[in-house]
Design an enzyme around this catalytic site. Sequence first.
Site, PDB file in Angstrom:
ATOM      1  N   LYS A 215       0.878  -1.166   0.000  1.00 43.11           N
ATOM      2  CA  LYS A 215       0.000   0.000   0.000  1.00 43.11           C
ATOM      3  C   LYS A 215       0.920   1.221   0.000  1.00 43.11           C
ATOM      4  O   LYS A 215       1.638   1.491   0.964  1.00 43.11           O
ATOM      5  CB  LYS A 215      -0.904  -0.039   1.240  1.00 43.11           C
ATOM      6  CG  LYS A 215      -2.024   1.009   1.212  1.00 43.11           C
ATOM      7  CD  LYS A 215      -1.494   2.346   1.551  1.00 43.11           C
ATOM      8  CE  LYS A 215      -2.509   3.323   2.009  1.00 43.11           C
ATOM      9  NZ  LYS A 215      -1.937   4.669   2.249  1.00 43.11           N
TER      10      LYS A 215
ATOM     11  N   GLY B  88       4.327   3.757  10.535  1.00 41.97           N
ATOM     12  CA  GLY B  88       3.538   4.972  10.459  1.00 41.97           C
ATOM     13  C   GLY B  88       3.103   5.448  11.832  1.00 41.97           C
ATOM     14  O   GLY B  88       3.759   5.184  12.845  1.00 41.97           O
ATOM     15  N   SER B  89       1.967   6.115  11.860  1.00 39.51           N
ATOM     16  CA  SER B  89       1.501   6.758  13.090  1.00 39.51           C
ATOM     17  C   SER B  89       0.850   5.761  14.049  1.00 39.51           C
ATOM     18  O   SER B  89       0.410   4.678  13.648  1.00 39.51           O
ATOM     19  CB  SER B  89       0.480   7.846  12.749  1.00 39.51           C
ATOM     20  OG  SER B  89      -0.717   7.269  12.262  1.00 39.51           O
TER      21      SER B  89
ATOM     22  N   GLY C  43      -1.728   2.946  12.736  1.00 35.54           N
ATOM     23  CA  GLY C  43      -1.234   1.590  12.958  1.00 35.54           C
ATOM     24  C   GLY C  43      -2.110   0.811  13.915  1.00 35.54           C
ATOM     25  O   GLY C  43      -2.372  -0.386  13.713  1.00 35.54           O
TER      26      GLY C  43
ATOM     27  N   GLU D 191       5.278  -0.654  13.262  1.00 35.90           N
ATOM     28  CA  GLU D 191       6.138   0.310  13.948  1.00 35.90           C
ATOM     29  C   GLU D 191       5.366   1.613  14.012  1.00 35.90           C
ATOM     30  O   GLU D 191       5.042   2.203  12.973  1.00 35.90           O
ATOM     31  CB  GLU D 191       7.448   0.503  13.189  1.00 35.90           C
ATOM     32  CG  GLU D 191       8.391   1.501  13.846  1.00 35.90           C
ATOM     33  CD  GLU D 191       9.539   1.907  12.950  1.00 35.90           C
ATOM     34  OE1 GLU D 191       9.843   3.120  12.897  1.00 35.90           O
ATOM     35  OE2 GLU D 191      10.126   1.023  12.291  1.00 35.90           O
TER      36      GLU D 191
ATOM     37  N   CYS E 107      12.295   8.048  12.820  1.00 34.02           N
ATOM     38  CA  CYS E 107      11.566   7.370  13.887  1.00 34.02           C
ATOM     39  C   CYS E 107      12.432   7.189  15.127  1.00 34.02           C
ATOM     40  O   CYS E 107      11.917   6.941  16.212  1.00 34.02           O
ATOM     41  CB  CYS E 107      11.032   6.022  13.413  1.00 34.02           C
ATOM     42  SG  CYS E 107      12.295   4.932  12.728  1.00 34.02           S
TER      43      CYS E 107
END
Length: 515
Positions: free
Chosen positions: A169, A224-225, A229, A248, A285
């Site tokens: 995606k 991602g966020s 997530g 993550e 991150c």
Amino acid sequence: MATTEVPVWSVDPRTGKPREQVAVEATAADVDAAVRAAAQAAPSLADRDARSRLLRACADALEAARDELVEAADAETALGPARLGGELSRTTYQLREFADVVDEGAFLDVVIDHADPDAGPVPRPDLRRYKVPLGVVAVFAASNFPLAFSVPGGDTASALAAGCPVVVKAHPDHPATSELVAATLRGAAESVGLPAGVLGLVHGRQAGVDLVDHPLVSAAGFTGSIPGGRALFDAAAARPRPIPFHGELGSLNPVIVTEAAATERAEEIGTGLAGSFTLGVGQFCTKPGLVLAPEGDCGDRLLKALTGAASEAGGGVMLDSRMREAFVAGVRQRAALPGVEAPVEPGGADGHRVRPGFLTVPAAHLTEDSHELLLEECFGPVTVIARYRDTGEVSALLALLPGNLTATVHLGSAEAEGPGAAVLAELTPLAGRILVNGWPTGVAVAPAQHHGGPYPATTSTSTSVGATAVERWLRPVAYQGAPEALLPPELRDGNPLGLPRRVDGRLEPGMNRSQ
């Protein structure tokens, strides 16, 4: 009733203006077609030689398209050719590293226990175990690494190494780069005789939901966020047949500077911290978002060095306007809290740029509910310096922190044993990677690496970087009492594939086919 196509635009983050339409958002039918094509391609990945050739061909194809890929990624992310060129090198390196992993074969974890009627309290039957691929893997691309954690990134590379086809995606911040990379990888697959369907690509938020829900998807990897997530993690668990979701999500990455370390090298630490939290416009991150520094003269020296280095650090363009707005608003909210000061004020700058900076606050304030916002990640070039009076305040603050990807301590030269061991013991429950006298930004691709951590850093205990990332996409199968002719070659006596194996409790080295 006809479905209206939703265009997917490539946007220039430097101007906020659309560049070009590169695709349309995938419908449920499009997602279904991509997943089914991947499932049909799965048998072609059963052979380890084919997987190794695929991974190396992907690396070679990306290298051949280097200039075009770096140009496309820079146009969509504003990360700059130098940073993106290094990221592409990292990406091709990890693809080749996973090819070596496949060639070696240790990741199959072959264990053979021959029948023994005298073993233990009950007779032992003939047991042979190894690991097999889960099936189609959904990969959710990251915003901040358009190559190394996106279409050709570690999730894709490790899944292909495991024998799992992938449907990615794409992230909306770099759709053109994603299309270009996907076409490159599919061409590489076809060049080694594999179907292009081993890697699919879809766009759109709903497409991500449809991917997690698809009955032929067997696992997912996400970067991602926390809100996004967690929503997908919950969806993966709520399926009629739940699937592993390796996400993550977010990390504060605390840093402790002991008084001894600050006394010895305050200026070095302050300068290094500035370089770390401003790297990539603070969009890593592993950015250190909370630093516990001592009060007193040594801490003042550290802040002076940090002020100078942060003031000289140039601003930059963030990945998109939404992230920029969230950064500016987040900094404003934090700076307004009682006791918070901004020696170098971060926030919005001219045009679409932001300026880096840092906030300071007495550490005791962070144990108050009114200041809990300072214990949450703020994506962008900002960090919080919490000034502590004693180690009791440090321990009280650490007890409040959620899980993190990293935790760092800067020690003095005399603290390598007793005091240092005590700090490491406090940090170990908080993070997946503990650093001593270093900075967390930069995650080496190496067999011993662990890029993960307790929730909300990740939703599992696995790593997304390094050779052992392949384990996420495998499951063990044991055969009991099976005749030799029915066993897969990996489990037959004589070791026809030359694999590392543990036989009757003894480790047998394999033959490295890459040499």
